[in-house]
Design a protein around this motif. Sequence first.
Motif, PDB file in Angstrom:
ATOM      1  N   ASP A 166       0.827  -1.200   0.000  1.00  0.00           N
ATOM      2  CA  ASP A 166       0.000   0.000   0.000  1.00  0.00           C
ATOM      3  C   ASP A 166       0.870   1.262   0.000  1.00  0.00           C
ATOM      4  O   ASP A 166       0.637   2.206  -0.768  1.00  0.00           O
ATOM      5  N   ILE A 167       1.886   1.252   0.849  1.00  0.00           N
ATOM      6  CA  ILE A 167       2.782   2.410   0.946  1.00  0.00           C
ATOM      7  C   ILE A 167       3.580   2.578  -0.344  1.00  0.00           C
ATOM      8  O   ILE A 167       3.732   3.698  -0.853  1.00  0.00           O
ATOM      9  N   GLU A 168       4.083   1.473  -0.886  1.00  0.00           N
ATOM     10  CA  GLU A 168       4.822   1.535  -2.153  1.00  0.00           C
ATOM     11  C   GLU A 168       3.956   2.139  -3.253  1.00  0.00           C
ATOM     12  O   GLU A 168       4.431   2.967  -4.052  1.00  0.00           O
ATOM     13  N   GLN A 169       2.712   1.725  -3.323  1.00  0.00           N
ATOM     14  CA  GLN A 169       1.808   2.233  -4.358  1.00  0.00           C
ATOM     15  C   GLN A 169       1.620   3.741  -4.211  1.00  0.00           C
ATOM     16  O   GLN A 169       1.615   4.489  -5.206  1.00  0.00           O
ATOM     17  N   GLU A 170       1.477   4.202  -2.967  1.00  0.00           N
ATOM     18  CA  GLU A 170       1.309   5.634  -2.735  1.00  0.00           C
ATOM     19  C   GLU A 170       2.560   6.408  -3.150  1.00  0.00           C
ATOM     20  O   GLU A 170       2.465   7.464  -3.803  1.00  0.00           O
ATOM     21  N   VAL A 171       3.737   5.903  -2.788  1.00  0.00           N
ATOM     22  CA  VAL A 171       4.977   6.597  -3.133  1.00  0.00           C
ATOM     23  C   VAL A 171       5.173   6.622  -4.644  1.00  0.00           C
ATOM     24  O   VAL A 171       5.619   7.629  -5.209  1.00  0.00           O
ATOM     25  N   ARG A 172       4.837   5.526  -5.325  1.00  0.00           N
ATOM     26  CA  ARG A 172       4.930   5.524  -6.789  1.00  0.00           C
ATOM     27  C   ARG A 172       4.028   6.588  -7.397  1.00  0.00           C
ATOM     28  O   ARG A 172       4.415   7.286  -8.341  1.00  0.00           O
ATOM     29  N   TRP A 173       2.807   6.712  -6.867  1.00  0.00           N
ATOM     30  CA  TRP A 173       1.879   7.715  -7.385  1.00  0.00           C
ATOM     31  C   TRP A 173       2.434   9.121  -7.147  1.00  0.00           C
ATOM     32  O   TRP A 173       2.426   9.966  -8.061  1.00  0.00           O
ATOM     33  N   LEU A 174       2.946   9.369  -5.950  1.00  0.00           N
ATOM     34  CA  LEU A 174       3.501  10.693  -5.646  1.00  0.00           C
ATOM     35  C   LEU A 174       4.709  11.000  -6.526  1.00  0.00           C
ATOM     36  O   LEU A 174       4.852  12.113  -7.032  1.00  0.00           O
ATOM     37  N   ALA A 175       5.567   9.998  -6.717  1.00  0.00           N
ATOM     38  CA  ALA A 175       6.744  10.200  -7.568  1.00  0.00           C
ATOM     39  C   ALA A 175       6.323  10.536  -9.000  1.00  0.00           C
ATOM     40  O   ALA A 175       6.958  11.363  -9.664  1.00  0.00           O
ATOM     41  N   ALA A 176       5.257   9.913  -9.452  1.00  0.00           N
ATOM     42  CA  ALA A 176       4.759  10.188 -10.801  1.00  0.00           C
ATOM     43  C   ALA A 176       4.220  11.614 -10.924  1.00  0.00           C
ATOM     44  O   ALA A 176       4.179  12.180 -12.023  1.00  0.00           O
ATOM     45  N   GLN A 177       3.819  12.209  -9.794  1.00  0.00           N
ATOM     46  CA  GLN A 177       3.352  13.604  -9.794  1.00  0.00           C
ATOM     47  C   GLN A 177       4.506  14.592  -9.697  1.00  0.00           C
ATOM     48  O   GLN A 177       4.295  15.809  -9.703  1.00  0.00           O
ATOM     49  N   GLY A 178       5.725  14.078  -9.540  1.00  0.00           N
ATOM     50  CA  GLY A 178       6.887  14.954  -9.458  1.00  0.00           C
ATOM     51  C   GLY A 178       7.482  15.102  -8.077  1.00  0.00           C
ATOM     52  O   GLY A 178       8.435  15.875  -7.889  1.00  0.00           O
ATOM     53  N   VAL A 179       6.944  14.385  -7.093  1.00  0.00           N
ATOM     54  CA  VAL A 179       7.512  14.438  -5.735  1.00  0.00           C
ATOM     55  C   VAL A 179       8.856  13.715  -5.738  1.00  0.00           C
ATOM     56  O   VAL A 179       8.983  12.608  -6.269  1.00  0.00           O
ATOM     57  N   LYS A 180       9.858  14.343  -5.138  1.00  0.00           N
ATOM     58  CA  LYS A 180      11.209  13.784  -5.114  1.00  0.00           C
ATOM     59  C   LYS A 180      11.703  13.482  -3.708  1.00  0.00           C
ATOM     60  O   LYS A 180      12.605  12.668  -3.524  1.00  0.00           O
ATOM     61  N   GLU A 181      11.125  14.150  -2.730  1.00  0.00           N
ATOM     62  CA  GLU A 181      11.575  14.016  -1.341  1.00  0.00           C
ATOM     63  C   GLU A 181      10.404  13.545  -0.488  1.00  0.00           C
ATOM     64  O   GLU A 181       9.312  14.129  -0.548  1.00  0.00           O
ATOM     65  N   PHE A 182      10.634  12.523   0.319  1.00  0.00           N
ATOM     66  CA  PHE A 182       9.556  11.888   1.079  1.00  0.00           C
ATOM     67  C   PHE A 182       9.910  11.872   2.563  1.00  0.00           C
ATOM     68  O   PHE A 182      10.933  11.309   2.959  1.00  0.00           O
ATOM     69  N   GLN A 183       9.049  12.498   3.365  1.00  0.00           N
ATOM     70  CA  GLN A 183       9.204  12.451   4.817  1.00  0.00           C
ATOM     71  C   GLN A 183       8.365  11.268   5.310  1.00  0.00           C
ATOM     72  O   GLN A 183       7.134  11.294   5.219  1.00  0.00           O
ATOM     73  N   ILE A 184       9.037  10.225   5.794  1.00  0.00           N
ATOM     74  CA  ILE A 184       8.340   9.023   6.260  1.00  0.00           C
ATOM     75  C   ILE A 184       7.961   9.239   7.720  1.00  0.00           C
ATOM     76  O   ILE A 184       8.833   9.396   8.582  1.00  0.00           O
ATOM     77  N   ILE A 185       6.660   9.249   7.992  1.00  0.00           N
ATOM     78  CA  ILE A 185       6.193   9.656   9.324  1.00  0.00           C
ATOM     79  C   ILE A 185       5.275   8.606   9.936  1.00  0.00           C
ATOM     80  O   ILE A 185       4.622   7.821   9.240  1.00  0.00           O
ATOM     81  N   ALA A 186       5.250   8.592  11.253  1.00  0.00           N
ATOM     82  CA  ALA A 186       4.352   7.751  12.043  1.00  0.00           C
ATOM     83  C   ALA A 186       4.470   8.217  13.480  1.00  0.00           C
ATOM     84  O   ALA A 186       5.412   8.920  13.845  1.00  0.00           O
ATOM     85  N   GLN A 187       3.530   7.821  14.313  1.00  0.00           N
ATOM     86  CA  GLN A 187       3.688   8.094  15.735  1.00  0.00           C
ATOM     87  C   GLN A 187       4.846   7.295  16.311  1.00  0.00           C
ATOM     88  O   GLN A 187       5.540   7.740  17.211  1.00  0.00           O
ATOM     89  N   ASP A 188       5.082   6.111  15.751  1.00  0.00           N
ATOM     90  CA  ASP A 188       6.157   5.232  16.225  1.00  0.00           C
ATOM     91  C   ASP A 188       6.704   4.440  15.043  1.00  0.00           C
ATOM     92  O   ASP A 188       6.231   3.341  14.747  1.00  0.00           O
ATOM     93  N   LEU A 189       7.703   5.004  14.357  1.00  0.00           N
ATOM     94  CA  LEU A 189       8.315   4.305  13.230  1.00  0.00           C
ATOM     95  C   LEU A 189       8.923   2.968  13.646  1.00  0.00           C
ATOM     96  O   LEU A 189       8.904   1.998  12.881  1.00  0.00           O
ATOM     97  N   SER A 190       9.493   2.923  14.849  1.00  0.00           N
ATOM     98  CA  SER A 190      10.240   1.732  15.277  1.00  0.00           C
ATOM     99  C   SER A 190       9.388   0.472  15.257  1.00  0.00           C
ATOM    100  O   SER A 190       9.892  -0.619  15.001  1.00  0.00           O
ATOM    101  N   SER A 191       8.097   0.613  15.550  1.00  0.00           N
ATOM    102  CA  SER A 191       7.214  -0.553  15.643  1.00  0.00           C
ATOM    103  C   SER A 191       6.616  -0.965  14.307  1.00  0.00           C
ATOM    104  O   SER A 191       5.830  -1.931  14.258  1.00  0.00           O
ATOM    105  N   TYR A 192       6.976  -0.262  13.223  1.00  0.00           N
ATOM    106  CA  TYR A 192       6.342  -0.561  11.943  1.00  0.00           C
ATOM    107  C   TYR A 192       6.481  -2.053  11.604  1.00  0.00           C
ATOM    108  O   TYR A 192       7.570  -2.620  11.639  1.00  0.00           O
ATOM    109  N   GLY A 193       5.342  -2.663  11.258  1.00  0.00           N
ATOM    110  CA  GLY A 193       5.322  -4.043  10.787  1.00  0.00           C
ATOM    111  C   GLY A 193       5.052  -5.088  11.836  1.00  0.00           C
ATOM    112  O   GLY A 193       4.692  -6.222  11.496  1.00  0.00           O
TER     113      GLY A 193
END
Length: 430
Positions: A166-193
């Motif tokens: 899901d996240i990959e799909q979103e980043v691909r869509w944003l990149a296709a719009q011209g986004v080059k820099e991505f701030q990866i955010i969460a309340q707790d990145l460490s627990s991702y997954g």
Amino acid sequence: MLVDFITLGCSKNLVDSERLMRQLAAAGYDVRHDAPNPDGDIVVVNTCGFIGDAKEESINMILQFAQRKQQHKLKKLFVMGCLSERYLKELQIEIPEVDKFYGKFNYNELIADLGKQFRADLQLERVQTTPSHYAYVKISEGCNRFCSYCAIPLITGRHRSRSMEDIEQEVRWLAAQGVKEFQIIAQDLSSYGTDLYSTLKLPELIERLADIGGVEWLRLHYAYPAQFPYDVLRVMRERPNVCNYLDIALQHISDNMLTKMRRHITKTQTYELLQRFRDEVPDIHLRTTLLLGHPGETEADVEELKTFVRDVRFERLGAFAYSDEDGTFANRHYADDIPFEVKQARVDEIMSIQEHIAGEINAAKVGRELRIVIDRREGDYFVGRTEYDSPEVDGEVLLSVAENPQAQIGQFYTAKIDSADTFDLFAHLL
């Protein structure tokens, strides 16, 4: 009809606003975000409910538009976000001018309430409110840590990761719009997954995102120190488009305060964690947040914290005064008995130490050649950032327009640093 969005609070709220704006735009509405003079037919206020000052700001904003509605200058007023998630019943009673309150996760119901159809095929798309070259990507919601002072788990619930696909799909869509820099955010990145895959998946996720075409920079925000996924340091070293930058809120250093704050880590473990960061990624820039004035904090604790700040020399640091929040562990079990003036004085002491450190760290960059991105033009200067600078919270790089006429907003360049002040750098393009 014109819909004005007002977003208060953090970048995680901003992502929610952008997604809802996309749905409304697809339904035929004109949408604006944080307009200087919002005068649309409909207003949506996306609220923050984290600490006292943020709650007050949100309530004042709602009341401002409620008054406009009473004066028949506004057709519809909707409220969403953390404040209404937490205080839904009270707000419905106190501010009846609001047509409907939505919580943190059901805001898409607004589409149906306007008589329109929610577009599931657009749920990963958004109307970008940031400059076109960078965006925030939220990879999870909620938090399982339950620190003593924090109301976030009471608002957003338990930690819930989005799938990597899901996240990959979103980043691909944003990149296709011209986004080059991505701030990866969460309340707790460490627990991702941990909830979806039964293991820490942040390193694998960042590797997969780094492989997507058009991704120039990935920057990590809001990691938690306990159970940190160390393999992400390897990814930082190996992937040139993963910034040598980590935002990790530590809050305190004395064992007395770490225990009272329920941080699940000790002073010794914290020092070892930070040393490992520096050893494995020597050029890493660390951003942290410290909390002063929590119940039980002594002058000795504050002195330990000052020593810690001097020892570690964080490249980026913010300090805040404790706010007693309804329903938190600290609110239920401790008396908020440190006067506000004392809390603020402690914050000021820490920030005074940090200001000196930040100035020295910036001065050490003079003469270096660094990759920068240009964000905007202000008067006689182009304003950019290095990989060590996150938008809106960190320092910037200023380049004279007259001396660097070739600079273009949204483009990356190599620049040589000519001089520095406490927070900003001055440079020219090579």
